[in-house]
Design an enzyme around this catalytic site. Structure first.
Site, short mmCIF file in Angstrom:
data_model
loop_
_atom_site.label_atom_id
_atom_site.label_comp_id
_atom_site.label_asym_id
_atom_site.label_seq_id
_atom_site.Cartn_x
_atom_site.Cartn_y
_atom_site.Cartn_z
N SER A 35 -19.91 1.58 -28.73
CA SER A 35 -20.98 1.01 -28.62
C SER A 35 -21.57 1.64 -27.39
O SER A 35 -21.98 2.78 -27.15
CB SER A 35 -21.07 -0.31 -28.65
OG SER A 35 -22.44 -0.86 -28.56
N THR A 36 -21.88 0.86 -26.42
CA THR A 36 -22.55 1.45 -25.10
C THR A 36 -21.33 2.39 -24.33
O THR A 36 -20.44 2.12 -24.08
CB THR A 36 -22.63 0.15 -24.20
OG1 THR A 36 -23.37 -0.80 -24.78
CG2 THR A 36 -23.52 0.38 -22.83
N HIS A 61 -23.16 2.23 -32.52
CA HIS A 61 -24.17 1.22 -32.40
C HIS A 61 -25.53 2.10 -32.00
O HIS A 61 -25.40 2.67 -31.09
CB HIS A 61 -23.97 0.08 -31.60
CG HIS A 61 -22.98 -0.84 -32.03
ND1 HIS A 61 -22.18 -1.85 -31.27
CD2 HIS A 61 -22.40 -1.11 -33.28
CE1 HIS A 61 -21.42 -2.37 -31.96
NE2 HIS A 61 -21.31 -2.06 -33.11
N MET A 154 -19.94 -3.01 -25.51
CA MET A 154 -20.18 -4.54 -25.21
C MET A 154 -19.88 -5.15 -26.42
O MET A 154 -20.24 -4.85 -27.33
CB MET A 154 -21.63 -4.64 -24.62
CG MET A 154 -22.00 -5.85 -24.19
SD MET A 154 -23.71 -6.00 -23.48
CE MET A 154 -23.78 -4.69 -22.14
N ASP A 157 -17.30 -6.26 -31.43
CA ASP A 157 -17.31 -5.78 -32.77
C ASP A 157 -16.10 -4.89 -32.91
O ASP A 157 -16.02 -4.12 -32.07
CB ASP A 157 -18.69 -4.99 -33.09
CG ASP A 157 -19.02 -4.62 -34.33
OD1 ASP A 157 -18.28 -5.06 -35.12
OD2 ASP A 157 -19.57 -3.42 -34.47
#
Length: 215
Positions: A35-36, A61, A154, A157
């Protein structure tokens, strides 16, 4: 003899080169969630892989319309082929499939091969695509024959899906805190006991190749 008898359209019975035969062999899948900070992290991992690497399915993401451009950019940088996943794509050697923004990505197995399922549905862990959807599908169709990597990001997930894979005997690796932009998703996996190993980002490509060598 690294050849097999075969027939191809428009040709007499011949032989299939070993490289093509290997691409058709049962391919133990690699699944990755991020993600991030993941867009940059994935570039580090994928550009370090040779063209004949195992098939990799990724959930990063990312919003709709961005994943196709991102995959195209990586394809130009990497020895492996990188593309946005399409429903029915075969996860073959030398290929990386990235979940489309706004759609979930699952794996299914048929006739000894793994295929992508791209589908709609509600967000999972507030995300679509969601890492847990990919990881849980890998657990269902491949069990212990999987390597799962959970990279910077973050939230949580992917942590529970990785735990499911870990409990089935799959190889599971979380990125270490020092090399993460955000130590959220890997940290949650570690807290659950889902990560067999914790590695820095620059060792992830080597871990993929080690996994492939043991197949």
């Amino acid at each position: 003899m690294n050849k097999v008898e075969t027939e191809r359209p428009g040709s007499a019975p011949g032989v299939l080169p070993f490289q093509e035969l290997r691409a058709l062999a049962v391919n133990k899948p690699v699944v990755v969630g991020s993600s991030t900070g993941g867009a940059q992290a994935l570039e580090v991992v994928l550009t370090a892989l040779p063209a004949d690497s195992p098939g990799i399915a990724i959930v990063q993401h990312m919003p709709e319309r961005f994943t196709a451009m991102y995959a195209q950019r990586l394809d130009g940088l990497c020895a492996v082929r990188v593309r946005e996943a399409r429903d029915g794509d075969r996860l073959e050697r030398g290929t990386v499939l990235i979940a489309p923004g706004g759609r979930h990505l699952r794996l299914r197995k048929a006739a000894g091969q793994y295929f992508a399922q791209v589908l709609d549905g509600p967000p999972v862990n507030r995300h679509k695509p969601a890492v847990d959807v990919l990881f849980r599908s890998a657990a269902e169709c491949a069990g212990a024959d999987v390597l799962a990597l959970l990279l910077t990001g973050m939230g949580d997930d992917g942590a529970r899906g990785m735990k499911q894979l870990h409990d089935l005997g799959a190889q599971t690796i979380a990125q270490d805190e020092a090399s993460c932009v955000v130590f959220g998703m890997p940290m949650e996996a570690i807290k659950l006991g889902a990560a067999e190993r914790v590695l820095p980002l620059d060792q992830m490509a080597g871990a993929i190749l080690q996994f492939d060598a043991r197949r």
